[in-house]
Design a protein around this motif. Structure first.
Motif, PDB file in Angstrom:
ATOM      1  N   THR A  40       0.867  -1.188   0.000  1.00  0.00           N
ATOM      2  CA  THR A  40       0.000   0.000   0.000  1.00  0.00           C
ATOM      3  C   THR A  40       0.895   1.226   0.000  1.00  0.00           C
ATOM      4  O   THR A  40       1.648   1.453   0.938  1.00  0.00           O
ATOM      5  CB  THR A  40      -0.884   0.028   1.259  1.00  0.00           C
ATOM      6  OG1 THR A  40      -1.678  -1.139   1.285  1.00  0.00           O
ATOM      7  CG2 THR A  40      -1.784   1.258   1.274  1.00  0.00           C
ATOM      8  N   LEU A  52       3.428   0.226   2.704  1.00  0.00           N
ATOM      9  CA  LEU A  52       3.236  -0.616   3.875  1.00  0.00           C
ATOM     10  C   LEU A  52       2.815  -2.006   3.433  1.00  0.00           C
ATOM     11  O   LEU A  52       2.088  -2.166   2.463  1.00  0.00           O
ATOM     12  CB  LEU A  52       2.141  -0.035   4.776  1.00  0.00           C
ATOM     13  CG  LEU A  52       2.354   1.378   5.311  1.00  0.00           C
ATOM     14  CD1 LEU A  52       1.115   1.848   6.044  1.00  0.00           C
ATOM     15  CD2 LEU A  52       3.566   1.427   6.226  1.00  0.00           C
ATOM     16  N   ILE A  53       3.285  -2.995   4.155  1.00  0.00           N
ATOM     17  CA  ILE A  53       2.768  -4.332   3.918  1.00  0.00           C
ATOM     18  C   ILE A  53       2.254  -4.906   5.236  1.00  0.00           C
ATOM     19  O   ILE A  53       2.583  -4.414   6.314  1.00  0.00           O
ATOM     20  CB  ILE A  53       3.814  -5.295   3.287  1.00  0.00           C
ATOM     21  CG1 ILE A  53       5.057  -5.389   4.176  1.00  0.00           C
ATOM     22  CG2 ILE A  53       4.172  -4.859   1.889  1.00  0.00           C
ATOM     23  CD1 ILE A  53       6.003  -6.478   3.743  1.00  0.00           C
ATOM     24  N   ASN A  54       1.450  -5.931   5.092  1.00  0.00           N
ATOM     25  CA  ASN A  54       0.855  -6.574   6.240  1.00  0.00           C
ATOM     26  C   ASN A  54       1.614  -7.866   6.508  1.00  0.00           C
ATOM     27  O   ASN A  54       1.589  -8.793   5.708  1.00  0.00           O
ATOM     28  CB  ASN A  54      -0.621  -6.847   5.914  1.00  0.00           C
ATOM     29  CG  ASN A  54      -1.252  -7.814   6.878  1.00  0.00           C
ATOM     30  OD1 ASN A  54      -0.705  -8.142   7.926  1.00  0.00           O
ATOM     31  ND2 ASN A  54      -2.432  -8.286   6.509  1.00  0.00           N
ATOM     32  N   ILE A  59       2.017  -4.058  10.835  1.00  0.00           N
ATOM     33  CA  ILE A  59       2.290  -3.153   9.722  1.00  0.00           C
ATOM     34  C   ILE A  59       3.803  -3.015   9.561  1.00  0.00           C
ATOM     35  O   ILE A  59       4.512  -2.747  10.526  1.00  0.00           O
ATOM     36  CB  ILE A  59       1.680  -1.761   9.994  1.00  0.00           C
ATOM     37  CG1 ILE A  59       0.189  -1.875  10.296  1.00  0.00           C
ATOM     38  CG2 ILE A  59       1.975  -0.809   8.870  1.00  0.00           C
ATOM     39  CD1 ILE A  59      -0.682  -2.052   9.099  1.00  0.00           C
TER      40      ILE A  59
ATOM     41  N   ALA B 616      -2.513   3.025  10.485  1.00  0.00           N
ATOM     42  CA  ALA B 616      -2.864   2.158   9.376  1.00  0.00           C
ATOM     43  C   ALA B 616      -3.734   1.049   9.927  1.00  0.00           C
ATOM     44  O   ALA B 616      -3.785   0.820  11.128  1.00  0.00           O
ATOM     45  CB  ALA B 616      -1.611   1.588   8.731  1.00  0.00           C
ATOM     46  N   SER B 617      -4.425   0.391   9.037  1.00  0.00           N
ATOM     47  CA  SER B 617      -5.265  -0.703   9.481  1.00  0.00           C
ATOM     48  C   SER B 617      -5.250  -1.784   8.412  1.00  0.00           C
ATOM     49  O   SER B 617      -4.966  -1.502   7.252  1.00  0.00           O
ATOM     50  CB  SER B 617      -6.686  -0.220   9.711  1.00  0.00           C
ATOM     51  OG  SER B 617      -7.451  -1.277  10.194  1.00  0.00           O
ATOM     52  N   ILE B 618      -5.545  -2.991   8.843  1.00  0.00           N
ATOM     53  CA  ILE B 618      -5.544  -4.082   7.883  1.00  0.00           C
ATOM     54  C   ILE B 618      -6.973  -4.413   7.507  1.00  0.00           C
ATOM     55  O   ILE B 618      -7.820  -4.645   8.368  1.00  0.00           O
ATOM     56  CB  ILE B 618      -4.792  -5.287   8.445  1.00  0.00           C
ATOM     57  CG1 ILE B 618      -3.314  -4.904   8.586  1.00  0.00           C
ATOM     58  CG2 ILE B 618      -4.949  -6.496   7.549  1.00  0.00           C
ATOM     59  CD1 ILE B 618      -2.502  -5.834   9.404  1.00  0.00           C
ATOM     60  N   VAL B 624      -3.299  -3.300   3.431  1.00  0.00           N
ATOM     61  CA  VAL B 624      -3.141  -2.246   4.430  1.00  0.00           C
ATOM     62  C   VAL B 624      -3.839  -0.983   3.917  1.00  0.00           C
ATOM     63  O   VAL B 624      -3.699  -0.626   2.755  1.00  0.00           O
ATOM     64  CB  VAL B 624      -1.645  -1.946   4.666  1.00  0.00           C
ATOM     65  CG1 VAL B 624      -1.481  -0.838   5.686  1.00  0.00           C
ATOM     66  CG2 VAL B 624      -0.915  -3.197   5.098  1.00  0.00           C
ATOM     67  N   ALA B 625      -4.632  -0.357   4.787  1.00  0.00           N
ATOM     68  CA  ALA B 625      -5.245   0.919   4.426  1.00  0.00           C
ATOM     69  C   ALA B 625      -4.770   1.975   5.400  1.00  0.00           C
ATOM     70  O   ALA B 625      -4.590   1.707   6.574  1.00  0.00           O
ATOM     71  CB  ALA B 625      -6.762   0.812   4.475  1.00  0.00           C
TER      72      ALA B 625
END
Lengths: 152, 930
Positions: A40, A52-54, A59, B616-618, B624-625
């Motif tokens: 993202t 960003l990655i999950n 995060i 941020a949130s998943i 990811v947003a």
């Protein structure tokens, strides 16, 4: 943990390549290595922050080492994420490929040569001479703090 | 080996918690002295404390608790009744225990705290002397005085009392009377014998001489009797960091499960599928349970207010009843901690200032006992805590007076404030209405702290006031800090979350008409939302989202309406209206998706520094947003915009401005490079057209606009600014156009460049006008600007048939009109227009002049300005209405009317109110009137 820029420590190092050049960071800094993930993008962020990655609910901030070292990075290529711990969260260092784990003795380390590029210099802790070339050892703490232009 | 240190630590943690509960229980018990369950629970607390204290060698604590335990035991045995004084003493005991524990915690010893006084008090209050004496007098049993140091109770006395209690011989009221007769000194604490037939005194009492000796049995009995298990028995203490870790692990589990489910779908293996589905369900359940572990009942906090309210009531000689409800409502523990102080403050205020003294209450025909109720409940994904009192409430007049004294606001500001705004003044730092500063509240820390603290955790405070009948504070608290409800939006296929707390409303503009609510001022866009200009931002543009970046460079000109080709495509606009610290603004986005509960994850310092992302949130799909921080957003992008909005909104909002002549103008440039202006109220839209779309009827350029042929006007030529014919259709593919709607027809006036909207408060000087088509000269920021007469422009392109139609319409009746206006220019303009459609017009400079002219002819209608020298419009109207001319209708014209202006005008006698420059409306109105 986070090695200081002056200390030259022996131990295991995780080797990787960027544009054919060999680099390494201490394995103690590395949490894991993962394949490319959906990124993202973060609008208005510095160029070297790719997004960003999950990572399993955490995060992770992606850092393009290429951009950090003053090159361009398209990201439409194969790459790997080296997950490292920063002061305030996890970072993924984007590299071309992860090579191997290198055992390095303190005696084998050499100080940073003066010829290393200006942009790179502040992240380099020392240099290790391998049979097939030089391995540049990087200071993870400086990398994730995005220390820029500190001496210019 | 048992580690004594860790043992001590355990003891402290447990004791602090138990004692904190004990205070609440004591006060409840006072209200409901026969509640066995409460009594037992408190007895257990003290007993446990005693046991542990003795075990660890804390002798003072042991002695104190032993004494308290004895008193409680007597109460349990119904030998004495818990009254106010005894409750005081017992509460003081718990307080003392806490101080001893504090000392133990800090210095590892009990310190120099003196426990003998309180022990003496306890002993005195519970001394069996009085009891036996009373029993003796009443039932003629032999008094058994056994004032043994250990408070042992004479079995004989006990027996005799018990017998009488059982026989129903002793009645509370009888006893009370008796005591009065006996002359029990009023200064002495009054002890009463409890009348209670239902509760059997445990047989053990008779068997053992010392109450302390029978603890084990008694305790066992109680536990068996009690169907409810004490809370402490069914809980374990868990470190929060462990919970957090579990929470993270569950997060990982959820993700792994998701991947597994995906894999299973590919494999089409039935057994495997079944197992995965089970795993799926279990994981979801586990996740929600783990989330629940952080939740704690609100009762943990509000239960403790029993004591606070009781003490406050005592201290201020008031009678206050505390009603609690919804204690079981759950909140995240960190939030629970955060709301404690604000609640204490509100409650203190309510007890101290809100609720009146009993005498005052009776005077106002209220129950002398004031009621303070705390209600907690779940509402729309938030927890609401209401603190209501039935006291005197807030008085507008008092608040206003105080605010004036403290010079927080000017008189005018206060005057204009709504009641609600006035009540909110109490949240102003340093504001306190307490007439006298008492030791309980009014110590400089004000309600502002309450508001700040609540807002800090994403909550809000609301006041509901009933003057003279109390006030209710409504605290809205998010369920947890980590999980917030948010609106998910998409722009350029990037997802963003906007916290609901900032969300005001969603606006969707579909038709071109609706879209015309968007106005452009310089490079900024505004949405005219219910009359107010709201700054509008395009998310993709501000965030430089890649796709738009390319387009904007291609379409680099001023009329590109915010979102790409939206305008042209006629797609709907989605606008999210947000509020950040009182500032309202709109965000244009591609798509509005849904509201979701999102888990907030922190960003690192590099990203926080951008300033517009709160975290941020998943999302459900693992992506990811980013979470938009409305406050950061507006402060980063609003530069200068706010001021403009304030300026533009002011004429509508502020009374002060409405009364002076203010003219909003649209500034633009023509080919000669000079700046010109149109009256803004005639401008309906700013557009940009392509040259290739221009069509011609004969020689006249037209443009298809909203399914009508719109004549295009080149003002340069009409104003004869250049010796040669000016055209905007060569040397460019696009041109800017001001669309004006006059007499129901749209006209496109082509300009070189739109500059700005400006407000002119200066008079229009029409003496220096050198050409037709210019109404006069305005001074805007010390620059002379020609105000263009749009009617002149339009008339010059009107077909002869249109003019004919116009005149025909009004031919029906020729009227004699008195036109009163102090501005030469307006007078000339209006008079010309009215004459043009066939009316006979007499003009006057001001009200007085107009009134005199009324005598000269028999007028059908008066049209008057409001702001005028000598006699203004209102005065003029009043004068007319109270004269022989009172039947002549009066139309008031002004640049702006506020609601109060219109009220004032109607009172003065105006028949109608119209905005200046709206000739068509004036004509239409005249037509309908006659």
């Amino acid at each position: 943990m986070g090695n200081d820029s002056v200390s030259l420590t022996s131990g295991q190092y995780c080797g990787f390549k960027i544009d054919g050049e060999q680099f390494a960071i201490s394995v103690e800094d590395v949490q894991e290595v993962i394949r490319p993930q959906p990124i993202t993008a973060i609008p208005l962020a510095q160029n070297e922050i790719r997004g960003l990655i999950n990572l399993r609910g955490q995060i992770v901030t992606c850092l393009s080492l290429k951009v950090l070292f003053g090159k361009t990075d398209q990201l439409d290529r194969e790459y790997m994420n080296i997950i490292v711990k920063g002061k305030d969260g996890l970072f993924a260092l984007l590299v071309d490929e992860v090579t191997d784990i290198i055992d390095i003795e303190e005696s084998q380390l050499e100080p940073t040569p003066a010829t290393i590029s200006h942009q790179l210099k502040k992240y380099v802790s020392s240099v290790y001479k391998k049979k097939n070339g030089l391995v540049i050892l990087l200071n993870v703490k400086n990398l994730v703090e995005l220390k820029k232009e500190m001496d210019s | 080996m048992v580690d004594t240190n860790s043992l001590k630590q355990e003891f402290l943690v447990e004791s602090f918690e138990n004692l904190a509960n004990a205070a609440g229980v004591f006060t409840q018990l006072e209200k409901d002295p026969h509640n066995r369950e409460l009594l037992n629970s408190i007895y257990r607390t003290i007993h446990t404390l005693k046991g542990s204290a003795n075990f660890l060698g804390f002798s003072k604590l042991g002695e104190l608790t032993h004494c308290a335990e004895n008193v409680l035991d007597l109460i349990r045995e119904n030998v004495i009744e818990l009254n106010g004084d005894l409750t005081d003493a017992l509460l003081a005991t718990t307080d003392l225990c806490v101080s001893i524990l504090n000392s133990i915690e800090q210095n590892d010893n009990e310190g120099k705290i003196d426990v003998q006084d309180i022990i003496a008090t306890l002993k005195f209050l519970s001394s069996p002397d009085a009891v036996s004496a009373m029993a003796d007098n009443d039932a003629e049993t032999k008094p058994t005085s056994s004032s043994d140091e250990d408070n042992d109770i004479s079995m004989a006395a006990l027996d005799s009392i018990r017998e009488q209690v059982e026989a129903g011989l002793i009645d509370q009221s009888v006893l009370d009377d008796l005591m009065k007769e006996m002359g029990v000194a009023p200064t002495k604490p009054v002890l009463t014998v409890v009348e209670n037939k239902k509760v059997e005194i445990p047989a053990a009492v008779e068997a053992a001489p010392s109450s302390s000796a029978l603890e084990p049995e008694v305790v066992k009995d109680v536990v068996l009797d009690d169907p409810k298990v004490h809370v402490a028995d069914s809980t374990v203490r868990v470190n929060v960091s462990v919970l957090d870790k579990i929470m993270n692990l569950v997060g990982e589990l959820v993700l792994n499960r998701n991947q597994l489910v995906q894999l299973t779908n590919k494999l089409r293996e039935n057994d495997f599928l079944r197992l995965t589905q089970q795993l799926n369900i279990i994981t979801s359940e586990l996740q929600s349970e783990v989330m629940a572990t952080r939740m704690q009942p609100v009762g943990n906090i509000i239960g403790k207010f029993e004591r606070l309210v009781r003490d406050m009531a005592k201290a201020s000689n008031k009678k206050i009843k505390l009603v609690l409800s919804g204690q079981e409502t759950e909140l995240d523990r960190t939030l629970l901690d955060a709301i404690k102080d604000p609640l204490v403050h509100i409650i203190r205020n309510a007890c101290d200032h809100g609720l009146e003294e009993p005498a005052d209450r009776e005077k106002n025909k209220k129950d002398p006992t004031g009621t303070l109720s705390i209600r907690a409940y779940n509402e729309s994904g938030q927890v609401t805590i209401e603190i209501a009192d039935d006291g005197r409430g807030l008085y507008r007049s008092k608040l206003v007076k105080k605010a004036k004294e403290k010079q927080l606001y000017t008189d005018d500001e206060l005057e204009a404030m709504s009641d609600n705004d006035v009540y909110n003044i109490i949240f102003h730092p340093g504001f306190s209405t307490a007439e006298k500063i008492t030791n309980v509240s009014g110590r400089g820390v004000g309600m502002d702290v309450v508001k700040t603290n609540i807002e800090l955790i994403g909550g809000s405070v609301q006041i509901e006031n009933r003057e003279g009948h109390g006030v209710t504070f409504k605290l809205r608290i998010p369920l947890t800090l980590a999980i917030i409800p948010a609106l998910i939006i998409a722009d350029n296929s990037e997802f963003f979350a906007i916290p609901q707390i900032n969300l005001v409303e969603l606006v969707r503009l579909e038709s071109a008409e609706e879209k015309s609510l968007i106005e452009k001022i310089q490079e900024n866009h505004f949405l005219r939302l219910r009359g107010k200009l709201t700054p509008l931002f395009s998310l993709s543009k501000l965030l430089k989202l890649p796709e738009v970046h390319d387009r904007s460079s291609k379409m680099n000109n001023q009329f590109k309406l915010i979102n790409k080709k939206r305008v042209i495509n006629n797609d709907a606009f989605n606008i999210v209206i947000l509020n950040a610290e009182g500032k309202t603004f709109g965000l244009m986005v591609d798509e509005i998706l849904d509201t979701e509960e999102i888990v907030v994850k922190a960003l690192n310092a590099h990203l926080k520094q951008i300033g517009i992302f709160g975290g941020a949130s998943i999302m459900g799909d693992g992506r990811v947003a980013l979470i938009l921080d409305a406050v950061g957003f507006i402060s980063k992008f609003s530069s200068g915009m706010e001021q403009k909005v304030a300026e533009l909104n002011k004429p509508i909002e502020s009374e002060e401005f409405a009364n002076t002549e203010v003219l909003e103008t649209l500034l633009f440039k023509l080919k000669d490079g000079l700046t010109y202006a149109f009256p803004l109220n005639l401008v309906s839209r700013l557009e940009e057209f392509k040259v290739k779309d221009v069509e011609y009827t004969g020689k006249r350029p037209i443009m298809r606009y909203l399914n009508q042929a719109m004549p295009l006007i080149v003002p340069d030529n009409l104003l004869k600014l250049s010796s040669t014919e000016v055209t905007y259709f060569k040397d460019r593919d696009k041109f800017s156009c001001v669309v004006c709607n006059l007499r129901g027809i749209n006209y496109g006036i082509i300009v070189d460049e739109i500059i700005d909207i400006a407000i002119s408060q200066s008079d229009i000087d029409s003496s220096a006008v050198d050409r037709d088509g210019v109404l006069g000269i305005l001074f805007i920021q010390d620059k002379a600007i020609s105000l263009i007469d749009l009617y002149f422009m339009v008339n010059s392109v009107q077909t002869s048939r249109q003019i004919e139609n116009n005149t025909k319409k009004t031919k029906a009746k020729k009227l004699k009109i008195l036109l009163v206006d102090d501005s030469v220019m307006y007078r000339k303009m209006e008079a010309d227009a009215l004459t043009q459609i066939g009316h006979y017009v007499v003009t006057a400079n001001h009200g007085e002049d107009g009134f005199q002219k009324l005598a000269s002819e028999k007028f059908d209608l008066i049209v008057t300005d409001i702001e005028m020298p000598v006699l203004d419009g209102y005065g003029f109207a009043e004068k007319v209405r109270s004269s022989i001319y009172k039947n002549i209708p009066i139309i008031a014209i002004s640049t702006r009317f506020s609601r109060s202006d219109i009220e004032k005008g109607e009172k003065a006698g105006f028949s109608h109110h119209l905005e200046k420059f709206k000739k068509d409306e004036l004509f239409g109105l005249i037509e309908t009137m006659f």
